[in-house]
Design a protein around this motif. Structure first.
Motif, PDB file in Angstrom:
ATOM      1  N   PRO A 185       0.702  -1.299  -0.008  1.00 50.17           N
ATOM      2  CA  PRO A 185       0.039   0.083  -0.017  1.00 50.17           C
ATOM      3  C   PRO A 185       0.888   1.228   0.066  1.00 50.17           C
ATOM      4  CG  PRO A 185      -0.775  -1.586   1.749  1.00 50.17           C
ATOM      5  CD  PRO A 185       0.808  -2.101   1.131  1.00 50.17           C
ATOM      6  N   LEU A 186       0.510   2.374  -0.828  1.00 43.41           N
ATOM      7  CA  LEU A 186       1.270   3.387  -0.824  1.00 43.41           C
ATOM      8  C   LEU A 186       0.486   4.681  -0.307  1.00 43.41           C
ATOM      9  CD1 LEU A 186       2.811   2.969  -4.416  1.00 43.41           C
ATOM     10  CD2 LEU A 186       3.811   2.670  -2.238  1.00 43.41           C
ATOM     11  N   ASP A 187       1.059   5.121   0.708  1.00 41.48           N
ATOM     12  CA  ASP A 187       0.215   6.204   1.531  1.00 41.48           C
ATOM     13  C   ASP A 187       1.380   7.455   1.657  1.00 41.48           C
ATOM     14  OD1 ASP A 187      -1.656   8.232   2.492  1.00 41.48           O
ATOM     15  OD2 ASP A 187      -1.899   6.974   4.327  1.00 41.48           O
ATOM     16  N   PRO A 188       1.591   8.447   1.049  1.00 45.57           N
ATOM     17  CA  PRO A 188       0.724   9.075   0.026  1.00 45.57           C
ATOM     18  C   PRO A 188       0.964   8.020  -1.298  1.00 45.57           C
ATOM     19  CG  PRO A 188       2.748  10.241   0.230  1.00 45.57           C
ATOM     20  CD  PRO A 188       2.928   9.379   1.381  1.00 45.57           C
ATOM     21  N   PRO A 189      -0.008   8.376  -2.236  1.00 52.71           N
ATOM     22  CA  PRO A 189       0.254   7.518  -3.573  1.00 52.71           C
ATOM     23  C   PRO A 189       1.406   8.182  -4.267  1.00 52.71           C
ATOM     24  CG  PRO A 189      -2.163   8.246  -3.000  1.00 52.71           C
ATOM     25  CD  PRO A 189      -1.375   9.086  -2.014  1.00 52.71           C
ATOM     26  N   PHE A 190       1.785   7.262  -5.424  1.00 55.11           N
ATOM     27  CA  PHE A 190       2.563   7.534  -6.180  1.00 55.11           C
ATOM     28  C   PHE A 190       1.987   7.868  -7.517  1.00 55.11           C
ATOM     29  CE2 PHE A 190       5.870   5.804  -9.624  1.00 55.11           C
ATOM     30  CZ  PHE A 190       6.515   6.922  -9.641  1.00 55.11           C
ATOM     31  N   PRO A 217      12.178  10.784  -3.828  1.00 56.09           N
ATOM     32  CA  PRO A 217      11.548  10.675  -2.488  1.00 56.09           C
ATOM     33  C   PRO A 217      10.401  11.911  -2.407  1.00 56.09           C
ATOM     34  CG  PRO A 217      13.586  11.201  -2.297  1.00 56.09           C
ATOM     35  CD  PRO A 217      13.567  10.758  -3.575  1.00 56.09           C
ATOM     36  N   PRO A 218       9.331  11.758  -1.467  1.00 50.66           N
ATOM     37  CA  PRO A 218       9.044  10.806  -0.566  1.00 50.66           C
ATOM     38  C   PRO A 218       8.155   9.768  -1.438  1.00 50.66           C
ATOM     39  CG  PRO A 218       7.654  12.541  -0.090  1.00 50.66           C
ATOM     40  CD  PRO A 218       8.647  13.160  -1.168  1.00 50.66           C
ATOM     41  N   GLU A 219       7.712  10.138  -2.546  1.00 51.00           N
ATOM     42  CA  GLU A 219       6.613   8.821  -3.087  1.00 51.00           C
ATOM     43  C   GLU A 219       7.250   7.943  -3.884  1.00 51.00           C
ATOM     44  OE1 GLU A 219       4.857  13.271  -3.706  1.00 51.00           O
ATOM     45  OE2 GLU A 219       6.730  12.287  -3.908  1.00 51.00           O
ATOM     46  N   TRP A 220       8.521   8.106  -4.092  1.00 54.21           N
ATOM     47  CA  TRP A 220       9.473   6.911  -4.695  1.00 54.21           C
ATOM     48  C   TRP A 220      10.698   6.643  -3.735  1.00 54.21           C
ATOM     49  CZ3 TRP A 220       6.812   3.170  -6.399  1.00 54.21           C
ATOM     50  CH2 TRP A 220       7.608   2.139  -6.885  1.00 54.21           C
ATOM     51  N   SER A 221      10.565   6.340  -2.784  1.00 52.86           N
ATOM     52  CA  SER A 221      11.847   5.902  -1.839  1.00 52.86           C
ATOM     53  C   SER A 221      12.451   4.720  -1.926  1.00 52.86           C
ATOM     54  CB  SER A 221      11.323   6.194  -0.555  1.00 52.86           C
ATOM     55  OG  SER A 221      10.420   5.093  -0.065  1.00 52.86           O
ATOM     56  N   LEU A 222      13.892   4.553  -1.572  1.00 52.10           N
ATOM     57  CA  LEU A 222      14.238   3.330  -1.447  1.00 52.10           C
ATOM     58  C   LEU A 222      13.480   2.190  -0.932  1.00 52.10           C
ATOM     59  CD1 LEU A 222      18.151   4.108  -0.975  1.00 52.10           C
ATOM     60  CD2 LEU A 222      16.771   4.540  -3.239  1.00 52.10           C
ATOM     61  N   GLU A 223      13.140   2.514   0.252  1.00 49.45           N
ATOM     62  CA  GLU A 223      12.399   1.394   0.982  1.00 49.45           C
ATOM     63  C   GLU A 223      10.992   1.074   0.224  1.00 49.45           C
ATOM     64  OE1 GLU A 223      14.948   3.664   3.275  1.00 49.45           O
ATOM     65  OE2 GLU A 223      13.299   4.408   1.927  1.00 49.45           O
ATOM     66  N   ARG A 224      10.365   1.758  -0.599  1.00 56.75           N
ATOM     67  CA  ARG A 224       9.080   1.425  -1.231  1.00 56.75           C
ATOM     68  C   ARG A 224       9.659   0.487  -2.511  1.00 56.75           C
ATOM     69  NH1 ARG A 224       4.550   6.298  -2.114  1.00 56.75           N
ATOM     70  NH2 ARG A 224       4.060   6.000   0.341  1.00 56.75           N
ATOM     71  N   ARG A 225      10.569   1.082  -3.275  1.00 58.03           N
ATOM     72  CA  ARG A 225      11.178   0.498  -4.336  1.00 58.03           C
ATOM     73  C   ARG A 225      11.475  -0.983  -3.959  1.00 58.03           C
ATOM     74  NH1 ARG A 225      16.502   2.532  -6.285  1.00 58.03           N
ATOM     75  NH2 ARG A 225      17.153   0.888  -4.891  1.00 58.03           N
ATOM     76  N   ASP A 226      12.261  -1.325  -3.103  1.00 56.22           N
ATOM     77  CA  ASP A 226      12.823  -2.320  -2.688  1.00 56.22           C
ATOM     78  C   ASP A 226      12.182  -3.251  -1.705  1.00 56.22           C
ATOM     79  OD1 ASP A 226      14.637  -1.602  -4.539  1.00 56.22           O
ATOM     80  OD2 ASP A 226      16.088  -1.118  -3.344  1.00 56.22           O
ATOM     81  N   TYR A 227      10.897  -2.987  -1.401  1.00 54.91           N
ATOM     82  CA  TYR A 227      10.321  -3.538  -0.078  1.00 54.91           C
ATOM     83  C   TYR A 227      10.511  -5.218  -0.147  1.00 54.91           C
ATOM     84  CZ  TYR A 227       5.812  -4.873  -2.716  1.00 54.91           C
ATOM     85  OH  TYR A 227       5.011  -5.410  -3.554  1.00 54.91           O
ATOM     86  N   PRO A 228      10.751  -5.932  -1.318  1.00 56.03           N
ATOM     87  CA  PRO A 228      10.800  -7.331  -1.224  1.00 56.03           C
ATOM     88  C   PRO A 228      12.274  -7.622  -0.550  1.00 56.03           C
ATOM     89  CG  PRO A 228      10.109  -6.539  -3.352  1.00 56.03           C
ATOM     90  CD  PRO A 228      10.586  -5.495  -2.725  1.00 56.03           C
TER      91      PRO A 228
END
Length: 374
Positions: free
Chosen positions: A14-19, A322-333
């Motif tokens: 889930p993305l909050d805020p959205p991208f 960032p913040p909408e496209w951070s390393l943590e979001r991109r690489d969550y797996p």
């Protein structure tokens, strides 16, 4: 030695805020990841990721029982599958990861061993106001990135060009700039025609005046004659090929002298083995090979190994906004996000395969029956 099992799972963060991706008018509230695991009879597991792999179950029988190290055979089968179905190249990435683990070698060594170090450029993905784009440019420069890619597609071309001019005014030549015109392909519902050669030429002249390093996808991906004429008319580098699929299409782009910069992605086109061959051809022709990498960290790492191990390149795409496209979001797996050092370089390890470790708890928490953005 044989492949015993192939497992495909889907996940959604889930993305909050959205991208609000610049190429998609619908803000993305989820980030989907499809994970491919390939097992052999010794207990080794290779991982890959990319497209959703819907329908791939119909073709798994062509790999089960086969030698996992017969990579050329597997690539040929995947190329046949792509003709009949969707893009199956995450399977290829998983096979290379598995091969590296079996052989005790990192993939960058398997593809040629040229280097384990590569510099990255920051690739933005959000249409921010001018002042915010300048702040982003300052941030990526301070972080050590040598270059920033800006996305066009705002309501007017003048708004897009104003962003480039403002960044150049603020940072001078301290940061190289690239522009992605996003004319090579469209989202399914976007029926706008791509730019004509005349439109692309007009934009190219403006970008030349700003010293932009390359102009990406200014025409439809199949407009070979348009690309050829555009390259002859301007001095700015012309980039493209991120969604080109077939070997003969790349041959057309090469023989017609359409591009200065080739950008195919190993999880979208030809796989690691196929792109290794193409990268060498591109380099031999005196052109730049630097893949598209927009996706999650598994695909990014596959392209890092492919490119660093095969050819010299000025830098490679690093999705970061960032913040909408951070390393943590991109690489969550992954248990650890992929990052650059203070000079913008990524150093690949000697760990076998791609050297990645999955975050199984996060994958379990984000498990889904499908892979969708919203």
């Amino acid at each position: 030695m044989a492949i015993t099992r192939i497992e495909i799972t889907h996940h959604q963060l889930p993305l909050d805020p959205p991208f609000p991706a610049s190429w998609d008018p619908q803000p993305r509230t989820r980030f989907p990841v499809t994970l491919v695991r390939v097992y052999d009879d010794s207990g080794q597991v290779g991982i890959g990721s990319g497209d959703a792999m819907y329908g791939f179950g119909d073709f798994q029988r062509y790999f089960l029982g086969q030698d996992p190290l017969d990579l050329e055979r597997h690539q040929a089968v995947l190329a046949n599958i792509e003709f009949h179905a969707g893009r199956p190249w995450p399977m290829d990435v998983a096979l290379w990861d598995l091969a590296g683990k079996i052989l005790g070698q990192p993939v960058w060594r398997l593809v040629g061993g040229r280097s384990n170090r590569i510099r990255a450029y920051a690739s933005s993905g959000v249409h921010r106001p001018v002042a915010e784009m300048v702040r982003l440019a300052r941030h990526v420069h301070e972080r050590g990135f040598p270059a920033l890619k800006v996305r066009f597609g705002r309501p007017s071309l003048e708004e897009d060009l104003a962003v480039v001019a403002a960044i150049r005014d603020a940072l001078g030549d301290a940061l190289a700039l690239m522009v992605d015109c996003n004319q090579g392909w469209r989202m399914p519902w976007d029926v706008r025609p791509p730019w004509t050669l005349e439109q692309a030429l007009l934009v190219a002249r403006r970008l030349e005046a700003e010293g932009v390093y390359w102009m990406e996808e200014p025409l439809h991906r199949g407009d070979y004659e348009g690309y050829r004429q555009l390259r002859q008319a301007v001095s700015i580098r012309i980039a493209g090929g991120e969604m080109t699929r077939e070997p003969y299409e790349f041959r057309e782009l090469l023989t017609r002298d359409c591009l200065d910069v080739f950008q195919p992605d190993a999880v979208c086109s030809l796989g690691i083995g196929g792109l290794r061959k193409l990268a060498l051809e591109v380099a031999q022709a005196g052109k730049i090979f630097t893949p598209h990498t927009w996706g999650n960290g598994i695909g990014l790492m596959a392209n890092l190994h492919l490119t660093a191990g095969t050819v010299d390149t000025p830098f490679i795409e690093f999705p970061y906004d960032p913040p909408e496209w951070s390393l943590e979001r991109r690489d969550y797996p992954l248990r650890q996000a992929i990052d650059t050092d203070e000079a913008g370089y990524i150093t690949l390890s000697e760990a076998p395969g791609l050297g990645l470790e999955l975050d199984e708890d996060r994958l379990a928490a984000t498990a889904s029956r499908q892979a969708t953005f919203a």
